[in-house]
Scaffold this motif. Structure first.
Motif, PDB file in Angstrom:
ATOM      1  N   VAL A 116       0.859  -1.183   0.000  1.00  0.00           N
ATOM      2  CA  VAL A 116       0.000   0.000   0.000  1.00  0.00           C
ATOM      3  C   VAL A 116       0.894   1.232   0.000  1.00  0.00           C
ATOM      4  O   VAL A 116       1.509   1.562   1.008  1.00  0.00           O
ATOM      5  CB  VAL A 116      -0.956   0.016   1.215  1.00  0.00           C
ATOM      6  CG1 VAL A 116      -1.846   1.246   1.174  1.00  0.00           C
ATOM      7  CG2 VAL A 116      -1.796  -1.248   1.242  1.00  0.00           C
ATOM      8  N   SER A 117       0.971   1.895  -1.143  1.00  0.00           N
ATOM      9  CA  SER A 117       1.828   3.061  -1.320  1.00  0.00           C
ATOM     10  C   SER A 117       1.174   4.314  -0.751  1.00  0.00           C
ATOM     11  O   SER A 117      -0.050   4.462  -0.779  1.00  0.00           O
ATOM     12  CB  SER A 117       2.112   3.267  -2.814  1.00  0.00           C
ATOM     13  OG  SER A 117       2.798   4.472  -3.024  1.00  0.00           O
ATOM     14  N   HIS A 138      -6.814 -10.624  -1.585  1.00  0.00           N
ATOM     15  CA  HIS A 138      -5.612  -9.851  -1.296  1.00  0.00           C
ATOM     16  C   HIS A 138      -5.307  -9.845   0.194  1.00  0.00           C
ATOM     17  O   HIS A 138      -6.200  -9.993   1.017  1.00  0.00           O
ATOM     18  CB  HIS A 138      -5.774  -8.400  -1.774  1.00  0.00           C
ATOM     19  CG  HIS A 138      -5.927  -8.275  -3.246  1.00  0.00           C
ATOM     20  ND1 HIS A 138      -7.156  -8.087  -3.831  1.00  0.00           N
ATOM     21  CD2 HIS A 138      -5.025  -8.329  -4.246  1.00  0.00           C
ATOM     22  CE1 HIS A 138      -6.990  -8.023  -5.158  1.00  0.00           C
ATOM     23  NE2 HIS A 138      -5.714  -8.168  -5.427  1.00  0.00           N
ATOM     24  N   SER A 139      -4.024  -9.652   0.506  1.00  0.00           N
ATOM     25  CA  SER A 139      -3.585  -9.476   1.885  1.00  0.00           C
ATOM     26  C   SER A 139      -2.537  -8.359   1.899  1.00  0.00           C
ATOM     27  O   SER A 139      -2.091  -7.910   0.836  1.00  0.00           O
ATOM     28  CB  SER A 139      -2.985 -10.776   2.436  1.00  0.00           C
ATOM     29  OG  SER A 139      -1.832 -11.131   1.692  1.00  0.00           O
ATOM     30  N   LEU A 140      -2.142  -7.938   3.071  1.00  0.00           N
ATOM     31  CA  LEU A 140      -1.153  -6.873   3.198  1.00  0.00           C
ATOM     32  C   LEU A 140       0.249  -7.452   3.092  1.00  0.00           C
ATOM     33  O   LEU A 140       0.567  -8.459   3.732  1.00  0.00           O
ATOM     34  CB  LEU A 140      -1.316  -6.142   4.538  1.00  0.00           C
ATOM     35  CG  LEU A 140      -0.411  -4.943   4.760  1.00  0.00           C
ATOM     36  CD1 LEU A 140      -0.739  -3.823   3.769  1.00  0.00           C
ATOM     37  CD2 LEU A 140      -0.555  -4.432   6.188  1.00  0.00           C
ATOM     38  N   LEU A 141       1.102  -6.829   2.289  1.00  0.00           N
ATOM     39  CA  LEU A 141       2.493  -7.239   2.161  1.00  0.00           C
ATOM     40  C   LEU A 141       3.210  -6.915   3.471  1.00  0.00           C
ATOM     41  O   LEU A 141       3.128  -5.794   3.974  1.00  0.00           O
ATOM     42  CB  LEU A 141       3.158  -6.496   0.993  1.00  0.00           C
ATOM     43  CG  LEU A 141       4.551  -6.964   0.625  1.00  0.00           C
ATOM     44  CD1 LEU A 141       4.665  -7.109  -0.882  1.00  0.00           C
ATOM     45  CD2 LEU A 141       5.587  -5.986   1.119  1.00  0.00           C
ATOM     46  N   ILE A 153       3.192  -4.740  -6.247  1.00  0.00           N
ATOM     47  CA  ILE A 153       4.103  -3.705  -5.745  1.00  0.00           C
ATOM     48  C   ILE A 153       4.260  -2.533  -6.714  1.00  0.00           C
ATOM     49  O   ILE A 153       4.894  -1.544  -6.384  1.00  0.00           O
ATOM     50  CB  ILE A 153       5.504  -4.285  -5.434  1.00  0.00           C
ATOM     51  CG1 ILE A 153       6.112  -4.945  -6.672  1.00  0.00           C
ATOM     52  CG2 ILE A 153       5.442  -5.261  -4.270  1.00  0.00           C
ATOM     53  CD1 ILE A 153       7.573  -5.307  -6.545  1.00  0.00           C
ATOM     54  N   ILE A 154       3.687  -2.633  -7.909  1.00  0.00           N
ATOM     55  CA  ILE A 154       3.809  -1.571  -8.920  1.00  0.00           C
ATOM     56  C   ILE A 154       2.599  -0.654  -8.767  1.00  0.00           C
ATOM     57  O   ILE A 154       1.477  -1.031  -9.099  1.00  0.00           O
ATOM     58  CB  ILE A 154       3.876  -2.162 -10.341  1.00  0.00           C
ATOM     59  CG1 ILE A 154       5.047  -3.138 -10.461  1.00  0.00           C
ATOM     60  CG2 ILE A 154       3.983  -1.039 -11.376  1.00  0.00           C
ATOM     61  CD1 ILE A 154       5.018  -3.993 -11.707  1.00  0.00           C
ATOM     62  N   ILE A 166      -0.382  -3.106  -8.930  1.00  0.00           N
ATOM     63  CA  ILE A 166      -0.436  -4.345  -9.705  1.00  0.00           C
ATOM     64  C   ILE A 166       0.896  -5.087  -9.577  1.00  0.00           C
ATOM     65  O   ILE A 166       1.872  -4.550  -9.062  1.00  0.00           O
ATOM     66  CB  ILE A 166      -0.769  -4.083 -11.193  1.00  0.00           C
ATOM     67  CG1 ILE A 166       0.308  -3.231 -11.873  1.00  0.00           C
ATOM     68  CG2 ILE A 166      -2.147  -3.442 -11.332  1.00  0.00           C
ATOM     69  CD1 ILE A 166       0.133  -3.090 -13.371  1.00  0.00           C
ATOM     70  N   SER A 167       0.921  -6.307 -10.074  1.00  0.00           N
ATOM     71  CA  SER A 167       2.123  -7.146  -9.995  1.00  0.00           C
ATOM     72  C   SER A 167       2.797  -7.264 -11.358  1.00  0.00           C
ATOM     73  O   SER A 167       2.247  -6.878 -12.388  1.00  0.00           O
ATOM     74  CB  SER A 167       1.736  -8.547  -9.506  1.00  0.00           C
ATOM     75  OG  SER A 167       0.956  -9.208 -10.488  1.00  0.00           O
ATOM     76  N   VAL A 168       3.993  -7.848 -11.342  1.00  0.00           N
ATOM     77  CA  VAL A 168       4.705  -8.132 -12.591  1.00  0.00           C
ATOM     78  C   VAL A 168       3.872  -9.095 -13.436  1.00  0.00           C
ATOM     79  O   VAL A 168       3.773  -8.951 -14.661  1.00  0.00           O
ATOM     80  CB  VAL A 168       6.103  -8.730 -12.294  1.00  0.00           C
ATOM     81  CG1 VAL A 168       6.786  -9.201 -13.564  1.00  0.00           C
ATOM     82  CG2 VAL A 168       6.976  -7.725 -11.555  1.00  0.00           C
TER      83      VAL A 168
END
Length: 195
Positions: A116-117, A138-141, A153-154, A166-168
């Motif tokens: 979460v940025s 989803h869960s929290l990193l 992480i993007i 979003i992810s890679v």
């Protein structure tokens, strides 16, 4: 992710039409080969996942819904459909994206960890929402998260209309959607699978 697929599809179609206009080619899609074997399975699993998410938001305390939804099963449908259509370039991108996302969720309790940025706004509420398990997929990193580089992480901030992370793997999946529309509208012949 559905909103991103729709947005990328619209963008892809507009770009392909602009390319066709610029090169003075006809956008005749009647001769295009866009058969995707097993597409009905993808539609069915997408409907199941969307329904499960909708019901889980309405009844978050229901442990039965959590188990019945098994939202991660959609990955097997995507693997299957991508495998039987693997010779199409966009399906290879779908397969790679699905594999990267599946590795991540399988390693983290079958939920995709999200970073979460601070640029997304309302950070504490989003973190609390993910920490409390109110999100079905989803869960929290955290520090204990495995394969952090493959997680969501993007961050895509404003002016993007659906500010999110979003992810890679998602990048590969969205690239596959883009490649599909370019192949279809520009008239690139999709190679048929040898039976």
């Amino acid at each position: 992710m559905i909103s991103e697929i729709i947005l990328i599809s619209i963008l892809s179609i507009l770009i392909a039409i602009l390319i066709l206009i610029a090169t003075k080619k006809s956008p005749d899609i009647t001769n295009r080969n866009f058969e995707i074997k097993g597409y009905k399975l993808l539609i069915l699993t997408a409907v199941i996942e969307i329904t499960a998410q909708f019901l889980f938001k309405r009844f978050p305390s229901s442990s039965l819904l959590r188990y019945l939804s098994l939202s991660w099963l959609i990955y097997f449908a995507i693997f299957y459909v991508a495998a039987i259509n693997i010779k199409k370039s966009y399906m290879m991108l779908f397969f790679i994206g699905t594999l990267l996302n599946f590795i991540t969720i399988a390693s983290n309790g079958f939920k995709m960890p999200v970073f979460v940025s601070d640029v997304l706004g309302d950070v504490e509420a989003k973190r609390l929402y993910l920490q409390t398990g109110q999100d079905l997929i989803h869960s929290l990193l955290t520090d204990k998260t495995k394969f952090k580089f493959l997680c969501d992480i993007i961050t895509i901030p404003s002016p993007y209309p659906f500010s999110k992370t979003i992810s890679v793997g998602d990048v590969f999946l969205l690239s596959g959607v883009f490649a599909f529309w370019q192949d279809l509208l520009e008239g690139k012949k999709s190679r048929k699978i040898v039976k």
